[in-house]
Design a protein around this motif. Structure first.
Motif, PDB file in Angstrom:
ATOM      1  N   PRO A 173      78.156  55.771  -6.403  1.00 22.05           N
ATOM      2  CA  PRO A 173      77.576  57.115  -6.244  1.00 22.05           C
ATOM      3  C   PRO A 173      76.057  57.198  -6.280  1.00 22.05           C
ATOM      4  O   PRO A 173      75.476  58.083  -5.646  1.00 22.05           O
ATOM      5  N   MET A 174      75.366  56.294  -7.010  1.00 24.10           N
ATOM      6  CA  MET A 174      73.915  56.397  -7.123  1.00 24.10           C
ATOM      7  C   MET A 174      73.176  55.413  -6.213  1.00 24.10           C
ATOM      8  O   MET A 174      72.018  55.081  -6.448  1.00 24.10           O
ATOM      9  N   ASP A 175      73.804  54.979  -5.151  1.00 23.59           N
ATOM     10  CA  ASP A 175      73.237  53.973  -4.242  1.00 23.59           C
ATOM     11  C   ASP A 175      72.364  54.627  -3.168  1.00 23.59           C
ATOM     12  O   ASP A 175      72.442  54.276  -1.989  1.00 23.59           O
ATOM     13  N   ASP A 176      71.497  55.572  -3.573  1.00 26.54           N
ATOM     14  CA  ASP A 176      70.742  56.364  -2.604  1.00 26.54           C
ATOM     15  C   ASP A 176      69.626  55.598  -1.909  1.00 26.54           C
ATOM     16  O   ASP A 176      69.405  55.786  -0.711  1.00 26.54           O
ATOM     17  N   ALA A 177      68.930  54.759  -2.652  1.00 20.87           N
ATOM     18  CA  ALA A 177      67.678  54.192  -2.153  1.00 20.87           C
ATOM     19  C   ALA A 177      67.834  53.429  -0.845  1.00 20.87           C
ATOM     20  O   ALA A 177      66.944  53.469   0.012  1.00 20.87           O
ATOM     21  N   THR A 178      68.938  52.733  -0.675  1.00 17.91           N
ATOM     22  CA  THR A 178      69.124  51.917   0.535  1.00 17.91           C
ATOM     23  C   THR A 178      70.188  52.471   1.463  1.00 17.91           C
ATOM     24  O   THR A 178      70.560  51.807   2.442  1.00 17.91           O
ATOM     25  N   SER A 179      70.657  53.688   1.193  1.00 22.17           N
ATOM     26  CA  SER A 179      71.839  54.153   1.922  1.00 22.17           C
ATOM     27  C   SER A 179      71.720  55.532   2.547  1.00 22.17           C
ATOM     28  O   SER A 179      72.601  55.944   3.297  1.00 22.17           O
ATOM     29  N   THR A 180      70.649  56.275   2.266  1.00 25.01           N
ATOM     30  CA  THR A 180      70.446  57.593   2.855  1.00 25.01           C
ATOM     31  C   THR A 180      69.393  57.505   3.950  1.00 25.01           C
ATOM     32  O   THR A 180      68.321  56.930   3.748  1.00 25.01           O
ATOM     33  N   PHE A 181      69.688  58.083   5.110  1.00 24.15           N
ATOM     34  CA  PHE A 181      68.801  58.005   6.270  1.00 24.15           C
ATOM     35  C   PHE A 181      68.505  59.416   6.773  1.00 24.15           C
ATOM     36  O   PHE A 181      69.258  60.363   6.502  1.00 24.15           O
ATOM     37  N   THR A 182      67.390  59.559   7.496  1.00 22.36           N
ATOM     38  CA  THR A 182      66.989  60.874   8.000  1.00 22.36           C
ATOM     39  C   THR A 182      66.628  60.800   9.472  1.00 22.36           C
ATOM     40  O   THR A 182      66.248  59.751   9.991  1.00 22.36           O
ATOM     41  N   CYS A 183      66.747  61.959  10.125  1.00 20.72           N
ATOM     42  CA  CYS A 183      66.329  62.101  11.511  1.00 20.72           C
ATOM     43  C   CYS A 183      65.925  63.560  11.701  1.00 20.72           C
ATOM     44  O   CYS A 183      66.367  64.443  10.947  1.00 20.72           O
ATOM     45  N   GLY A 184      65.084  63.822  12.683  1.00 17.61           N
ATOM     46  CA  GLY A 184      64.616  65.178  12.921  1.00 17.61           C
ATOM     47  C   GLY A 184      65.757  66.130  13.252  1.00 17.61           C
ATOM     48  O   GLY A 184      66.707  65.770  13.953  1.00 17.61           O
ATOM     49  N   GLY A 185      65.664  67.342  12.739  1.00 21.92           N
ATOM     50  CA  GLY A 185      66.668  68.350  13.044  1.00 21.92           C
ATOM     51  C   GLY A 185      66.782  68.586  14.539  1.00 21.92           C
ATOM     52  O   GLY A 185      65.805  68.471  15.277  1.00 21.92           O
ATOM     53  N   GLY A 186      67.992  68.901  15.005  1.00 21.04           N
ATOM     54  CA  GLY A 186      68.231  69.081  16.424  1.00 21.04           C
ATOM     55  C   GLY A 186      68.744  67.839  17.117  1.00 21.04           C
ATOM     56  O   GLY A 186      68.958  67.834  18.328  1.00 21.04           O
ATOM     57  N   THR A 187      68.954  66.768  16.347  1.00 20.06           N
ATOM     58  CA  THR A 187      69.472  65.525  16.901  1.00 20.06           C
ATOM     59  C   THR A 187      70.982  65.611  17.115  1.00 20.06           C
ATOM     60  O   THR A 187      71.679  66.263  16.352  1.00 20.06           O
ATOM     61  N   ASP A 188      71.484  64.939  18.151  1.00 16.11           N
ATOM     62  CA  ASP A 188      72.918  64.752  18.345  1.00 16.11           C
ATOM     63  C   ASP A 188      73.283  63.339  17.882  1.00 16.11           C
ATOM     64  O   ASP A 188      72.417  62.473  17.731  1.00 16.11           O
ATOM     65  N   TYR A 189      74.584  63.107  17.684  1.00 17.53           N
ATOM     66  CA  TYR A 189      75.008  61.843  17.088  1.00 17.53           C
ATOM     67  C   TYR A 189      76.243  61.278  17.786  1.00 17.53           C
ATOM     68  O   TYR A 189      77.064  62.013  18.322  1.00 17.53           O
ATOM     69  N   LYS A 190      76.333  59.927  17.756  1.00 14.93           N
ATOM     70  CA  LYS A 190      77.506  59.225  18.253  1.00 14.93           C
ATOM     71  C   LYS A 190      78.163  58.483  17.093  1.00 14.93           C
ATOM     72  O   LYS A 190      77.479  57.817  16.318  1.00 14.93           O
ATOM     73  N   ILE A 191      79.469  58.603  17.013  1.00 14.47           N
ATOM     74  CA  ILE A 191      80.244  57.906  15.995  1.00 14.47           C
ATOM     75  C   ILE A 191      81.281  57.048  16.703  1.00 14.47           C
ATOM     76  O   ILE A 191      82.009  57.536  17.571  1.00 14.47           O
ATOM     77  N   GLU A 192      81.324  55.770  16.336  1.00 13.38           N
ATOM     78  CA  GLU A 192      82.289  54.853  16.937  1.00 13.38           C
ATOM     79  C   GLU A 192      83.153  54.235  15.846  1.00 13.38           C
ATOM     80  O   GLU A 192      82.622  53.649  14.894  1.00 13.38           O
TER      81      GLU A 192
END
Length: 227
Positions: A202-221
């Motif tokens: 649960p506290m593994d934030d430092a290497t596991s949270t990512f950001t991108c500018g709002g308005g982005t679309d995403y692909k999931i495979e």
């Protein structure tokens, strides 16, 4: 009458355009050689045979969003049934989060500084390899290791690799006494070594949270290539 009609058309187009800019598109594709029942909160769920895709629009400002895959499901014509992994209270179109183990894509859209926050989480265990890719020039994250095949015996369950909190239900694994006592364990290290981009506890934030500018679309495979 013509003026009124033209005005109505203009307002419809304007409303549609505004609505479109207020939602992010998630394209979910099944690359596995087996059927996956994709699930999303918000969004529901669908059956995806190998090679099929699902387009999902999610309102900007959404927090606590999750997308995951379910395996070995059976549903009747009313959309009632059960899945071996990732089941969401026995329905095809999910309204609640899935039952572990399930590999999670998590996101919050248009948050602090108009950023999207996203991650892959193995805190609820692992069932399907997944890749999460922004369409803008932001970091793509992936967990494609053979975690099911290498899963420690204590965590093995049909169709997946469970999380230690669910198996042992102790403060060490569940982080139930706050951040001071929440640290990596041998089990979380097993997940982290194989999928460095993903949350392993649960506290593994430092290497596991990512950001991108709002308005982005995403692909999931599901089942992305190993390259």
């Amino acid at each position: 009458m013509a003026v009124t009609k033209n005005l109505s058309i203009f307002l419809f187009i304007a409303t549609f355009c505004v609505a479109a800019t207020q939602a992010a598109n998630f394209n979910v594709t099944n690359r596995c050689n087996y059927t996956v029942w994709a699930a999303a909160v918000p969004g529901g769920g669908v059956r995806l045979n190998s090679g099929q895709s699902w387009n999902l629009n999610v309102t900007n400002g959404t927090t606590g969003g999750r997308i995951w895959g379910r395996t070995n499901c059976s549903f009747d014509n009313a959309g009632r049934g059960k899945c071996e992994t990732g089941d969401c209270e026995g329905v095809l179109e999910c309204k609640s989060y899935g039952t572990p183990p399930n590999t999670l894509v998590e996101f919050a859209l248009n948050q602090y500084n108009n950023l999207d926050f996203y991650d892959i989480s193995l805190v609820d265990g692992f069932n399907i390899p997944v890749q999460f890719t922004p369409t803008h020039n932001c970091t793509s994250v992936k967990c494609a290791a053979d975690i099911n095949g290498e899963c420690p015996t204590q965590l093995k369950v049909p169709g997946g690799c469970n999380n230690p909190c669910r198996v042992f239900n102790t403060t060490e694994y569940c982080c139930t006494q706050g951040t001071a006592t929440c640290a990596p364990t041998n089990y979380s290290r097993f997940f982290k070594e194989r999928c460095p981009d993903a949350y392993s506890y649960p506290m593994d934030d430092a290497t596991s949270t990512f950001t991108c500018g709002g308005g982005t679309d995403y692909k999931i495979e599901f089942c992305p290539s190993l390259n």
